[in-house]
Design a protein around this motif. Structure first.
Motif, short mmCIF file in Angstrom:
data_model
loop_
_atom_site.label_atom_id
_atom_site.label_comp_id
_atom_site.label_asym_id
_atom_site.label_seq_id
_atom_site.Cartn_x
_atom_site.Cartn_y
_atom_site.Cartn_z
N SER A 111 0.81 -1.14 -0.02
CA SER A 111 -0.05 0.17 -0.02
C SER A 111 0.85 1.17 0.06
N GLY A 112 2.14 1.20 0.47
CA GLY A 112 2.96 2.47 0.52
C GLY A 112 3.60 2.55 -0.93
N ASN A 113 3.22 1.62 -1.80
CA ASN A 113 3.98 1.85 -3.16
C ASN A 113 3.19 1.87 -4.36
N LEU A 114 3.47 3.32 -4.76
CA LEU A 114 2.69 3.88 -5.93
C LEU A 114 3.03 3.21 -7.33
N CYS A 115 2.14 3.06 -8.32
CA CYS A 115 2.50 2.55 -9.75
C CYS A 115 1.65 3.42 -10.78
N ARG A 116 2.07 4.18 -11.64
CA ARG A 116 1.32 4.88 -12.55
C ARG A 116 0.81 4.06 -13.72
N CYS A 117 1.67 3.14 -13.89
CA CYS A 117 1.43 2.56 -15.55
C CYS A 117 0.92 0.95 -15.45
N THR A 118 0.76 0.22 -14.32
CA THR A 118 0.47 -1.23 -14.33
C THR A 118 -1.16 -1.61 -14.02
N GLY A 119 -1.69 -0.48 -13.36
CA GLY A 119 -2.90 -1.05 -12.74
C GLY A 119 -2.99 -1.88 -11.62
N TYR A 120 -1.69 -2.39 -11.06
CA TYR A 120 -1.56 -3.12 -9.79
C TYR A 120 -1.99 -4.69 -10.27
N GLU A 121 -2.83 -5.01 -11.15
CA GLU A 121 -3.34 -6.35 -11.13
C GLU A 121 -2.04 -7.29 -11.51
N LYS A 122 -1.22 -6.91 -12.33
CA LYS A 122 -0.04 -7.92 -12.57
C LYS A 122 0.97 -7.94 -11.68
N ILE A 123 1.02 -6.95 -10.73
CA ILE A 123 1.92 -6.86 -9.43
C ILE A 123 1.24 -7.93 -8.73
N LEU A 124 0.15 -7.88 -8.37
CA LEU A 124 -0.57 -9.00 -7.34
C LEU A 124 -0.48 -10.08 -7.82
N ASP A 125 -0.50 -10.20 -9.10
CA ASP A 125 -0.43 -11.71 -9.77
C ASP A 125 1.03 -12.21 -9.43
N ALA A 126 1.97 -11.34 -9.49
CA ALA A 126 3.53 -11.71 -9.40
C ALA A 126 3.73 -12.13 -7.80
N VAL A 127 3.20 -11.01 -6.85
CA VAL A 127 3.31 -11.71 -5.61
C VAL A 127 2.76 -12.94 -5.48
N ARG A 128 1.54 -13.36 -5.97
CA ARG A 128 0.72 -14.53 -5.62
C ARG A 128 1.68 -15.61 -6.42
N LEU A 129 2.24 -15.44 -7.64
CA LEU A 129 3.07 -16.50 -8.24
C LEU A 129 4.40 -16.76 -7.63
N ALA A 130 5.09 -15.77 -7.10
CA ALA A 130 6.22 -16.04 -6.01
C ALA A 130 5.63 -16.67 -4.86
N ALA A 131 4.82 -16.51 -4.07
CA ALA A 131 4.08 -17.07 -2.98
C ALA A 131 4.04 -18.53 -3.13
N ALA A 132 3.26 -18.95 -4.25
CA ALA A 132 2.78 -20.21 -4.95
C ALA A 132 4.18 -21.05 -5.23
N ARG A 133 5.03 -20.43 -5.90
CA ARG A 133 6.25 -21.22 -6.12
C ARG A 133 7.01 -21.34 -4.71
N GLN A 134 7.08 -20.41 -3.94
CA GLN A 134 7.78 -20.56 -2.54
C GLN A 134 7.19 -21.87 -1.67
N GLU A 135 5.68 -21.80 -1.70
CA GLU A 135 5.02 -23.12 -1.27
C GLU A 135 5.52 -24.39 -1.65
N GLU A 136 5.48 -24.45 -3.12
CA GLU A 136 5.95 -25.61 -3.90
C GLU A 136 7.46 -26.22 -3.34
N THR A 137 8.39 -25.07 -3.28
CA THR A 137 9.82 -25.56 -2.84
C THR A 137 9.80 -25.72 -1.43
N VAL A 138 8.89 -25.36 -0.50
CA VAL A 138 8.63 -26.06 0.78
C VAL A 138 8.36 -27.55 0.94
N ARG A 139 7.46 -27.98 0.02
CA ARG A 139 6.86 -29.19 0.11
C ARG A 139 8.00 -30.34 -0.05
#
Length: 198
Positions: free
Chosen positions: A170-198
């Motif tokens: 919330s403290g990071n502003l972006c003027r050109c992405t619309g944020y959805e791809k940024i949220l997707d990227a964090v979700r993707l990193a979290a999912a990959r992180q979970e796979e690695t732990v298993r």
């Protein structure tokens, strides 16, 4: 004044620092680390976010003298910082205050400079790779701050909810992405992180 601190795993010294000089200025102009961006200079946009003793801060608001004896991780050091976490704390992370890394091990850990001469590819951190894979980077100006904030989120909350992600960024502003791809990227990193732990 002279400021002694650790930047991306390396002990650094900045001389002749003016008492009102920001950490951002020292990192960019004195240390040659231009990843943290100078945008609003008011702590509103998050483009200058770095980790200070593990906590994301707007480096434009931190006086350089406040970094004395402390550890700073910038976007340039994220890949090595992530590698350190994985090697020293596999599947667990080393959240601020709970790391347990010995002083000797911490002193041996050092970020390596990227090889800009040969063009040799360097390994990215999981969040950096996820931003690329999800197409979360457009102009790139806000990206360093988003990466640093997202890295800290995934270290402290390995399986964040969408609300957790939105709050952490919330403290990071972006003027050109619309944020959805940024949220997707964090979700993707979290999912990959979970796979690695298993």
């Amino acid at each position: 004044m002279r400021v002694n601190f650790t930047v991306n795993g390396r002990k650094q010294e900045a001389d002749d620092v003016w008492e009102g000089e920001s950490l951002l200025y020292v990192l960019r102009e004195r240390m040659g680390l231009p990843g943290s961006k100078n945008a609003c200079e008011q702590g509103e946009c998050g483009s200058c976010t770095v980790r200070l003793d593990g906590v994301p801060v707007c480096s434009c608001l931190v006086a350089a003298g406040q970094a004395e004896g402390r550890e700073v991780v910038t976007v340039e050091g994220l890949a090595d910082y992530a590698k350190h976490r994985e090697d020293a704390h596999p599947g667990d992370g080393c959240a601020s205050g709970a790391c347990g890394t010995t002083l000797d091990a911490a002193q041996r850990w050092q970020a390596r400079p990227a090889d800009g001469q040969s063009g040799e590819a360097t390994e990215l951190s999981p969040i950096q790779q996820a931003f690329i894979d999800a197409g979360a980077v457009q102009c790139g100006f806000c990206t360093p701050g988003l990466l640093v904030a997202a890295d800290e989120l995934l270290e402290t909350h390995p399986s964040p909810s969408d609300q957790d992600i939105r709050e952490a960024l919330s403290g990071n502003l972006c003027r050109c992405t619309g944020y959805e791809k940024i949220l997707d990227a964090v979700r993707l990193a979290a999912a990959r992180q979970e796979e690695t732990v298993r």
